[in-house]
Scaffold this motif. Structure first.
Motif, PDB file in Angstrom:
ATOM      1  N   GLU A 280      13.966  19.322  23.875  1.00  0.00           N
ATOM      2  CA  GLU A 280      14.165  20.425  22.950  1.00  0.00           C
ATOM      3  C   GLU A 280      12.917  20.471  22.065  1.00  0.00           C
ATOM      4  OE1 GLU A 280      17.427  21.646  19.521  1.00  0.00           O
ATOM      5  OE2 GLU A 280      17.804  19.950  20.819  1.00  0.00           O
TER       6      GLU A 280
ATOM      7  N   CYS B  14       5.749  23.764  24.415  1.00  0.00           N
ATOM      8  CA  CYS B  14       6.702  23.778  25.537  1.00  0.00           C
ATOM      9  C   CYS B  14       6.005  23.445  26.853  1.00  0.00           C
ATOM     10  CB  CYS B  14       7.395  25.130  25.622  1.00  0.00           C
ATOM     11  SG  CYS B  14       8.624  25.401  24.325  1.00  0.00           S
TER      12      CYS B  14
ATOM     13  N   HIS C 268      16.635  14.618  25.305  1.00  0.00           N
ATOM     14  CA  HIS C 268      18.058  14.521  25.612  1.00  0.00           C
ATOM     15  C   HIS C 268      18.214  14.017  27.037  1.00  0.00           C
ATOM     16  CE1 HIS C 268      19.306  16.879  22.067  1.00  0.00           C
ATOM     17  NE2 HIS C 268      18.221  17.591  22.297  1.00  0.00           N
TER      18      HIS C 268
ATOM     19  N   ASN D 289      16.062  16.517  29.338  1.00  0.00           N
ATOM     20  CA  ASN D 289      15.336  17.697  28.879  1.00  0.00           C
ATOM     21  C   ASN D 289      14.711  17.438  27.528  1.00  0.00           C
ATOM     22  OD1 ASN D 289      17.256  18.662  26.729  1.00  0.00           O
ATOM     23  ND2 ASN D 289      18.627  18.797  28.477  1.00  0.00           N
TER      24      ASN D 289
END
Length: 103
Positions: A96, A80, A9, A94
């Protein structure tokens, strides 16, 4: 190993040749380091349309996706940790991270 989707994003297109070269170098280093865990397609995407009960909106939604990738990792925490090093974060975006549910 489990499979995870990275939904990118934000971020942006760097302006000027020097900024573009720097961004490409950062992505190249990221992919060289983590390339073996990436599986299937990884691509940037254009502006999306949002389809809902009230019709179609051309705004890309509340948090537009700018690209996607799939990775294999032992856990979502490991996925992550990989995402945390993604160059899009330094560019203001960012990542997700979501587990892929095999059907």
């Amino acid at each position: 190993m489990a499979k995870f989707m990275f939904a990118y994003h934000g971020g942006g297109v760097p302006e000027g040749e020097e900024a573009q070269a720097k961004a490409m170098a950062a992505w190249g280093a990221f992919m060289q380091k983590y390339g073996p865990v990436f599986v299937g397609d990884s691509n940037p995407v254009g502006m999306s349309k949002t389809v809902g009960a009230t019709g179609i909106v051309d705004n890309g939604g509340s948090n537009p996706v700018s690209g996607y990738a799939f990775v294999e990792a032992a856990s979502i925490d490991e996925a992550c940790a990989i995402a945390a090093e993604c160059p899009i974060i330094a560019d203001g975006g960012n990542v997700e991270v979501a587990p892929v549910v095999e059907m």
